[in-house]
Design an enzyme around this catalytic site. Structure first.
Site, PDB file in Angstrom:
ATOM      1  N   SER A  82     -34.235  21.712  75.816  1.00 39.28           N
ATOM      2  CA  SER A  82     -33.479  20.552  75.362  1.00 39.28           C
ATOM      3  C   SER A  82     -33.621  20.384  73.850  1.00 39.28           C
ATOM      4  O   SER A  82     -34.722  20.409  73.312  1.00 39.28           O
ATOM      5  CB  SER A  82     -33.992  19.316  76.073  1.00 39.28           C
ATOM      6  OG  SER A  82     -33.277  18.217  75.603  1.00 39.28           O
ATOM      7  N   GLY A  83     -32.493  20.241  73.176  1.00 44.05           N
ATOM      8  CA  GLY A  83     -32.511  20.047  71.716  1.00 44.05           C
ATOM      9  C   GLY A  83     -32.473  21.353  70.961  1.00 44.05           C
ATOM     10  O   GLY A  83     -32.539  21.354  69.731  1.00 44.05           O
ATOM     11  N   GLU A 132     -37.729  24.461  81.896  1.00 44.70           N
ATOM     12  CA  GLU A 132     -38.474  23.277  81.454  1.00 44.70           C
ATOM     13  C   GLU A 132     -39.875  23.285  82.019  1.00 44.70           C
ATOM     14  O   GLU A 132     -40.076  23.478  83.222  1.00 44.70           O
ATOM     15  CB  GLU A 132     -37.757  21.991  81.908  1.00 44.70           C
ATOM     16  CG  GLU A 132     -36.508  21.723  81.088  1.00 44.70           C
ATOM     17  CD  GLU A 132     -35.812  20.422  81.441  1.00 44.70           C
ATOM     18  OE1 GLU A 132     -36.200  19.782  82.443  1.00 44.70           O
ATOM     19  OE2 GLU A 132     -34.877  20.042  80.715  1.00 44.70           O
ATOM     20  N   GLY A 142     -32.230  24.689  79.825  1.00 48.20           N
ATOM     21  CA  GLY A 142     -33.103  25.863  79.845  1.00 48.20           C
ATOM     22  C   GLY A 142     -34.342  25.592  80.677  1.00 48.20           C
ATOM     23  O   GLY A 142     -34.496  24.510  81.252  1.00 48.20           O
ATOM     24  N   ASN A 190     -34.002  14.974  72.200  1.00 47.77           N
ATOM     25  CA  ASN A 190     -32.672  15.186  71.614  1.00 47.77           C
ATOM     26  C   ASN A 190     -31.892  13.879  71.672  1.00 47.77           C
ATOM     27  O   ASN A 190     -31.829  13.240  72.722  1.00 47.77           O
ATOM     28  CB  ASN A 190     -31.957  16.280  72.435  1.00 47.77           C
ATOM     29  CG  ASN A 190     -30.603  16.632  71.858  1.00 47.77           C
ATOM     30  OD1 ASN A 190     -30.160  16.043  70.869  1.00 47.77           O
ATOM     31  ND2 ASN A 190     -29.949  17.596  72.474  1.00 47.77           N
ATOM     32  N   THR A 206     -25.456  22.846  73.219  1.00 50.28           N
ATOM     33  CA  THR A 206     -24.140  22.191  73.216  1.00 50.28           C
ATOM     34  C   THR A 206     -23.426  22.473  71.911  1.00 50.28           C
ATOM     35  O   THR A 206     -22.220  22.759  71.890  1.00 50.28           O
ATOM     36  CB  THR A 206     -24.317  20.687  73.461  1.00 50.28           C
ATOM     37  OG1 THR A 206     -25.081  20.537  74.640  1.00 50.28           O
ATOM     38  CG2 THR A 206     -23.002  19.991  73.618  1.00 50.28           C
ATOM     39  N   SER A 211     -28.709  14.462  74.195  1.00 52.03           N
ATOM     40  CA  SER A 211     -29.097  15.453  75.195  1.00 52.03           C
ATOM     41  C   SER A 211     -28.106  15.475  76.359  1.00 52.03           C
ATOM     42  O   SER A 211     -27.756  14.433  76.907  1.00 52.03           O
ATOM     43  CB  SER A 211     -30.496  15.094  75.685  1.00 52.03           C
ATOM     44  OG  SER A 211     -30.895  16.038  76.622  1.00 52.03           O
ATOM     45  N   SER A 212     -27.658  16.682  76.705  1.00 48.08           N
ATOM     46  CA  SER A 212     -26.733  16.780  77.851  1.00 48.08           C
ATOM     47  C   SER A 212     -27.574  16.615  79.113  1.00 48.08           C
ATOM     48  O   SER A 212     -28.517  17.385  79.320  1.00 48.08           O
ATOM     49  CB  SER A 212     -26.056  18.144  77.879  1.00 48.08           C
ATOM     50  OG  SER A 212     -25.725  18.549  76.585  1.00 48.08           O
TER      51      SER A 212
HETATM   52  N1  ATP Z   1     -25.914  24.857  64.396  1.00 47.11           N
HETATM   53  C1  ATP Z   1     -26.394  23.654  64.137  1.00 47.11           C
HETATM   54  N2  ATP Z   1     -26.279  23.126  62.897  1.00 47.11           N
HETATM   55  C2  ATP Z   1     -26.761  21.911  62.618  1.00 47.11           C
HETATM   56  N3  ATP Z   1     -27.383  21.129  63.520  1.00 47.11           N
HETATM   57  C3  ATP Z   1     -27.533  21.595  64.769  1.00 47.11           C
HETATM   58  C4  ATP Z   1     -27.050  22.872  65.151  1.00 47.11           C
HETATM   59  N4  ATP Z   1     -27.329  23.038  66.442  1.00 47.11           N
HETATM   60  C5  ATP Z   1     -27.982  21.926  66.854  1.00 47.11           C
HETATM   61  N5  ATP Z   1     -28.090  21.048  65.857  1.00 47.11           N
HETATM   62  C6  ATP Z   1     -28.748  19.725  65.903  1.00 47.11           C
HETATM   63  O1  ATP Z   1     -29.587  19.661  67.011  1.00 47.11           O
HETATM   64  C7  ATP Z   1     -29.216  18.614  67.891  1.00 47.11           C
HETATM   65  C8  ATP Z   1     -29.399  19.040  69.323  1.00 47.11           C
HETATM   66  O2  ATP Z   1     -28.448  20.022  69.658  1.00 47.11           O
HETATM   67  P1  ATP Z   1     -27.766  20.102  71.086  1.00 47.11           P
HETATM   68  O3  ATP Z   1     -27.349  18.796  71.559  1.00 47.11           O
HETATM   69  O4  ATP Z   1     -26.768  21.192  71.028  1.00 47.11           O
HETATM   70  O5  ATP Z   1     -28.991  20.543  71.957  1.00 47.11           O
HETATM   71  P2  ATP Z   1     -28.948  21.038  73.465  1.00 47.11           P
HETATM   72  O6  ATP Z   1     -29.593  22.383  73.498  1.00 47.11           O
HETATM   73  O7  ATP Z   1     -27.574  20.952  74.006  1.00 47.11           O
HETATM   74  O8  ATP Z   1     -29.903  19.991  74.133  1.00 47.11           O
HETATM   75  P3  ATP Z   1     -29.823  19.386  75.597  1.00 47.11           P
HETATM   76  O9  ATP Z   1     -30.302  20.406  76.550  1.00 47.11           O
HETATM   77  O10 ATP Z   1     -30.726  18.233  75.528  1.00 47.11           O
HETATM   78  O11 ATP Z   1     -28.421  19.022  75.815  1.00 47.11           O
HETATM   79  C9  ATP Z   1     -27.778  18.312  67.549  1.00 47.11           C
HETATM   80  O12 ATP Z   1     -27.461  16.984  67.839  1.00 47.11           O
HETATM   81  C10 ATP Z   1     -27.729  18.618  66.065  1.00 47.11           C
HETATM   82  O13 ATP Z   1     -28.211  17.514  65.355  1.00 47.11           O
HETATM   83 MG    MG Z   2     -26.668  19.754  75.272  1.00 45.51          MG
END
Ligand code: ATP
Ligand code: MG
Length: 1108
Positions: A107-108, A389, A387, A157, A112, A160-161
């Site tokens: 997560s984070g 956990e 992913g 996050n 996404t 977070s999705s």
């Molecule tokens: N390529 C990137 N450039 C800049 N910031 C990023 C990038 N990727 C991620 N981030 C930052 O990290 C944060 C978390 O990313 P994201 O929501 O994609 O995580 P995730 O893997 O989908 O987490 P979750 O499993 O909780 O959904 C985003 O809100 C953004 O602030």
């Molecule tokens: Mg996500």
């Protein structure tokens, strides 16, 4: 700008981990750190992309970058997510291979964001056009909607999705997107009713309350204040950098673009509001006769509002919170719910409501974005799923998530190996078996239908009798004891009996990524996911289209006594479908790694990354990739890159590229075990070989650079020299020309100088001669002129003399003749003829003058002022005299036309002028008005017959006057009559005589100087009339009345003096008192005349409007 042709150019660390040498976990992490520190967030493992979350925006996602990566080969440029997206898109478009992009990470880690980058890249590079753009826009706009309802702020996050998402994007044969299908997995619905510390509920709740208009909130019966809702955690309601209100507008806009109808949006918001209301419903116990407590709704207001929102009958829902009906075959048993069961039911309803709403949203979006045509489409799937956990406390959700990741790892290994193997076959390379850990055995432990953990859980859930989480664990302890990846303290496997890291209520699974300890508490409940049938039936009865649709099992006509499938079962089923789907596609992997857990840029926490590298199986990944040949490259780029290492291939190889590479490798004496020739690629077994080639290339490049420099410098110097030489010739030519030009100019100017001197001298000589000649000519002319002048003057003198002489002769002759005539006629003239002629002439003149006067006689009007001008000055006196005589004559003529009456009238007028002229302002306006005397015609008017008969004298004046009342200054209308001896005041209506005063009793009259009609008739003291006092009257005909009074009064008393006092302040005797009447100038007024007001007992004030 530097042009890149290979990933190997200017690499920071190693761009592809496959080339890492030596390959250890430390070097792996160090390489990631090194690249991360240099803002290189992407690194490859073969075709897998490792993505580090930068936690800040980097300038590597610009449209220029998109263009840079467009249509370039994967290894041509620095690692980038765009390279992967481009590779996947091109192989889908050009080779018709369905693709899937699997994005995993904790997560984070940026899954996404990565999925959005992939989608936006594909949207940017695929075709354009109105329809295509609409589809793209709909696909992209589905993200904000799903994120609002499925994402939440967690400690890890801010966005977070809380659900897994798989999206198939469908393309037509040209590679243009035509639609898509979204699948969602396991929404974390427990968050709806309870959030861990520091976390929030799903975004939509906060967005709705912050961003909706007051009107919308009123319709939804909501309050903007988060603290009013039990389901909203308050400690982190406001998230830094998250503008809920603006996001709400974005979501509404996105819903509109995706194709939601306005009433659908409204229904969705009503459901969200209903969940919030549901959370506020509270229960209290009510004792029953059987000793049990029964729950009752505490404050029914929220329940009422929720029921109104969803169109549910309040009593039905209220009952569903207090009773539970269990149906078994033909029997129906109703049991009461205690308070904690009621809360359980309420939360279960909220969770179900929300998760079903979420699934409905996904279905609805799918309806909008699905491809219109039924033909087969090329598909690109993007999987953004949680992913692996590992927390301190892992529950059912982590178990399910980790199971999903095991499955993904399994297909990753399968597909990577399969791809590797396919490539070897394609390239005709001998296949060497690769040793790797196959996690199928762990998947089997979880999903096996007979004795898998999920099957055990389902069995325990369905088993009659007392079933608890502990009985479930007992079961596992029996069934899975022998499994090498299952560990539990109480299992039959005695080796864990003394393992204190394993609590009694837990079991541990050795996942491919590491050991995870699961606490069994809540497993049964969460797997059962029970919603009492009474509640689903209550929902079904709702008069709300959407809610009815969400609870089809509540339909009494379709009562299904079978238990609904468990959560575990459903998940296993959907994971199975997903895996089958993924297996048909070409996989592309993005492994997201989180550099720190502070959500901060530029921080790289070793231990955290190490942990993720481990459970993402990245080392395993590199090992598998390196098991055969670590590096491969098509012949053409290979030859192009290394051709300078061999004389035969440098600078150009004319033959087939493969042969060129063979010649090159032979020349370099690379050991034959180190590489193999495929059909289109060369395979290099060891990264060391590649790096030694790279080393040689770098050395060679340096030599080549020196050679190029040498040639270039030689060429440059020679060119410079030739240039100098050419320049010298040009400069010399220019100089010579310049010198000759200068000499020529000097000679030319000297010649001109000499020429000019000689010409000057010649010219002056000619000028002198010409001047002399001219002077001679002028002298002759002057002499001739003088001579002619003298001659002319002489002639003139002679002529004048002759003329004088002739005139003298004529005069003398005339005198002589005159003398002769006078002598001859003297005797005929009389002595006084001169005087006679004079008087004759004078008469003639006078006659002419008088005739002229007669002709131009002025008008006969006495006021005419014209008079003819005098013709001769000697007539001055006579002319003035005649004018005066004429005027007197015409006045006399005018007077002689008057009758006696008219004369009397004029006399009156004359008298009025004597009295009032220049004394009273009213006078000028009266001059033009004739004095009529009898204004009332009382003798003719029958109304005044009596009055007329009472008058034994002739009435000289009859008029209506106002008698001023002393008490209030108001006037009373009275008839005023004047006879030869009396004046009479009579009633205006009846004609009755009110007062008759003999004129001799009248002492004086007082009037003001102003433009008013007030007058006071003052009586002589001691006279008979004086007992009633003086009269203060006002009349419109004041001038006439007073003039007549004076004339008549004078004759009556036989003296010609009646005092008329003209002043702005006078005294009037009213019976006993004397009252002062004072006239003041008031404001200008139209119409109304002067007004009289009593100021006090002794003062009456008359305000006369000014005439200005
Ligand atoms: N390529 C990137 N450039 C800049 N910031 C990023 C990038 N990727 C991620 N981030 C930052 O990290 C944060 C978390 O990313 P994201 O929501 O994609 O995580 P995730 O893997 O989908 O987490 P979750 O499993 O909780 O959904 C985003 O809100 C953004 O602030
Ligand atoms: Mg996500």
């Amino acid at each position: 700008m530097e042009v890149k042709t290979s990933l190997l150019d200017n690499m920071i660390g190693v761009g592809d981990m496959v080339l890492l040498e030596p390959l250890t976990e430390d070097s792996f992490i160090e390489n990631l750190r090194n690249r991360f520190d240099h803002n290189e967030i992407y690194t490859y493992i073969g075709s897998v992309v490792i993505s580090m979350n930068p936690y800040r925006s980097l300038p590597i996602f610009t449209p220029e970058k998109v263009e840079e990566y467009r249509n370039r080969n994967f290894y041509e440029l620095s690692p980038h997510i765009y390279a992967l997206a481009d590779e996947a898109y091109r192989s889908l478009r050009d080779q018709d291979k369905d693709q899937c992009i699997l994005i995993t990470g904790e997560s984070g880690a940026g899954k996404t964001e990565a999925s959005k980058l992939v989608m936006s890249y594909v949207a940017a590079v695929c075709g354009k056009g109105q329809e295509v753009n609409k589809v793209k826009e709909q696909l992209l706009q589905s993200n904000p909607v799903l994120e609002a309802f499925g994402n939440a702020k967690t400690v890890r996050n801010d966005n977070s999705s809380r659900f897994g998402k798989y999206m198939d994007i469908e393309f037509d044969f040209k590679g243009d997107p035509v639609g898509g299908v979204i699948s969602n997995y396991l929404l974390e619905k427990s968050r709806v009713v309870k959030q861990p510390r520091g976390e929030r509920n799903f975004h939509i709740f906060y967005q709705l309350l912050s961003g909706a208009s007051d009107d919308t909130l009123r319709k939804l019966k909501l309050d903007r204040d988060f603290s009013k809702y039990n389901y909203l955690s308050l400690d982190s309601a406001n998230v830094n950098g998250l503008d809920d209100a603006a996001n709400f507008r974005t979501v509404r806009n996105a819903m509109q673009i995706v194709g939601f109808m306005e009433d659908e949006v409204q229904s969705v918001l009503e459901l969200v509001a209903a969940v919030l209301k549901l959370g506020n419903i509270e229960f209290k116990p009510e004792s029953r006769s059987n000793g049990y407590d029964e729950s009752r709704v505490k404050d029914k207001n929220d329940l009422k509002e929720m029921c109104e929102l969803l169109g549910i009958e309040q009593s039905v829902l209220e009952r569903a919170f207090s009773y539970r009906t269990v149906e078994a075959k033909l029997e129906k048993v109703s049991t009461t719910l205690n308070v904690s069961q009621a809360y359980y039911a309420r939360d279960a309803l909220a969770k179900n409501l929300y998760s079903r709403l979420f699934s409905w949203l996904v279905t609805r979006i799918n309806e909008s974005i699905k491809a219109q045509s039924k033909t087969r489409h090329k598909v690109m799937g993007v999987l953004d799923i949680y992913g692996f956990e590992i927390f301190e406390d892992n529950s059912f959700e982590q178990f399910i998530i980790n199971y999903c990741n095991e499955k993904l790892q399994q297909i990753f290994i399968e597909l990577t190996l399969r791809e590797e193997q396919e490539e070897y076959i394609r390239e005709d390379i001998e296949w060497t078996n690769i040793e790797y850990f196959n996690n199928a055995v762990i998947c089997d432990l979880i999903e096996n239908n007979q004795n898998g953990i999920l099957a055990m859980l389902d069995e325990e859930c369905l088993r009659p009798g007392t079933v608890t989480d502990i009985t479930f664990l007992d079961k596992l302890n029996t069934v899975c004891a022998e499994h090498q990846h299952f560990e539990s303290r109480l299992s039959k496997n005695s080796k864990f009996l003394t393992d204190h890291s394993l609590p009694h209520s837990c079991f541990r699974i050795q996942h491919y990524a590491g050991k995870v300890l699961y606490r069994v508490e809540g497993f049964m409940d969460k797997n059962n996911d029970l919603l009492y049938r009474d509640l689903s039936q209550a929902m079904y009865k709702a008069n709300h289209k959407l809610i009815k649709q969400l609870f089809p099992e509540g339909n009494p006509a379709k009562v299904n006594l079978k238990r609904p499938p468990t959560a575990g079962f459903q998940f296993k089923h959907s994971v199975g479908t997903l895996m089958r789907n993924l297996q048909t596609k070409n996989p592309n992997y993005i492994r997201c790694v989180k550099p720190n857990d502070k959500k901060a840029p530029r921080i790289f926490t070793d231990s955290l990354v190490r942990h993720q590298v481990a459970y993402l199986g990245l080392m395993e990944n590199v090992r598998v990739r390196r098991a055969g040949y670590a590096y491969r490259q098509a012949y053409e780029p290979c030859l192009e890159r290394y051709k300078m290492l061999c004389k035969q291939t440098w600078p150009h190889w004319k033959g087939p590229t493969r042969e060129g590479v063979e010649v090159l490798m032979a020349d370099l004496q690379v050991s034959t075990e180190e590489f193999a020739y495929g059909n289109s690629k060369i395979f290099i077994r060891n990264p060391r070989t590649l790096f030694s080639l790279e080393e040689k290339r770098r050395g060679c490049l340096e030599n080549l650079a020196a050679l190029i420099q040498k040639i270039y410098r030689g060429w440059k110097c020679r060119t410079h020299f030739l240039l100098l030489k050419r320049s010298q010739v040009v400069v010399a030519a220019w100089y010579r020309r310049y010198a000759q030009q200068k000499k020529y100019t000097q000679i030319k100017s000297a010649t001109i100088m000499v020429q000019s001197y000689s010409r000057g001298w010649k010219a002056r000589k000619i000028l002198r001669e010409l001047k002399h000649q001219k002077r001679c000519e002028e002298a002759a002319t002057t002499i001739a002129a003088y001579w002619h002048g003298t001659q002319a003057r002489r002639e003139l003198k002679r002529l004048k003399k002759e003329a004088r002489r002739r005139h003298a002769v004529a005069v003398i002759w005339a005198y002589w003749l005159g003398l002769k005539v006078r002598r001859e006629y003297r005797k005929f003239f009389r002595a006084n003829a001169g005087r006679k002629i004079y008087s004759f002439i004078m008469q003639r003149l006078m006659q002419k003058y008088f005739l002229g006067l007669k002709r131009d006689l002025p008008s006969m009007s006495p006021i005419g002022g014209s008079w003819p001008t005098r013709p001769y000055r000697f007539l001055d006196t006579a002319h003035t005299e005649l004018r005066s005589i004429f005027h007197h004559w015409r006045c006399k003529k005018y007077r002689s036309r008057f009758t006696d009456e008219r004369k009397a009238v004029f006399e009156e007028k004359l008298q009025a002028s004597e009295i009032f002229k220049d004394k009273k302002a009213l006078y000028p306006s009266s001059v033009g008005q004739p004095f009529r005397g009898d204004y009332l015609e009382i003798s003719k008017n029958p109304k005044y017959q009596k009055l007329s008969s009472a008058m034994d004298e002739k009435v000289l004046l009859a008029d209506m006057v106002n008698k001023i009342n002393r008490a209030n200054g108001k006037g009373t209308a009275r008839i005023f009559l004047l006879t030869k001896n009396n004046f009479v005041l009579a009633d205006q209506k009846t004609g009755q005589v009110k007062a008759s005063v003999p004129l001799p009793d009248l002492a004086s009259i007082s009037v003001s100087t102003q433009n008013d009609g007030f007058f006071a008739l003052k009586l002589k003291e001691g006279s008979a009339g004086a007992t009633k006092g003086d009269f203060l009257l006002s009349s419109e005909h004041l001038i006439e009345i007073i003039t007549k009074l004076r004339r008549t009064g004078a004759t009556a008393v036989n003296h010609n003096h009646l005092d008329i006092d003209i002043s702005d302040e006078f005294l009037v005797q009213f019976k006993q008192d004397k009252v002062c009447v004072k006239f003041v100038q008031g404001a200008p007024k139209n119409g109304n005349g002067a007004s009289c007001k009593r100021k006090n007992n002794r003062l009456l004030e008359v305000s006369v409007p000014s005439t200005a």
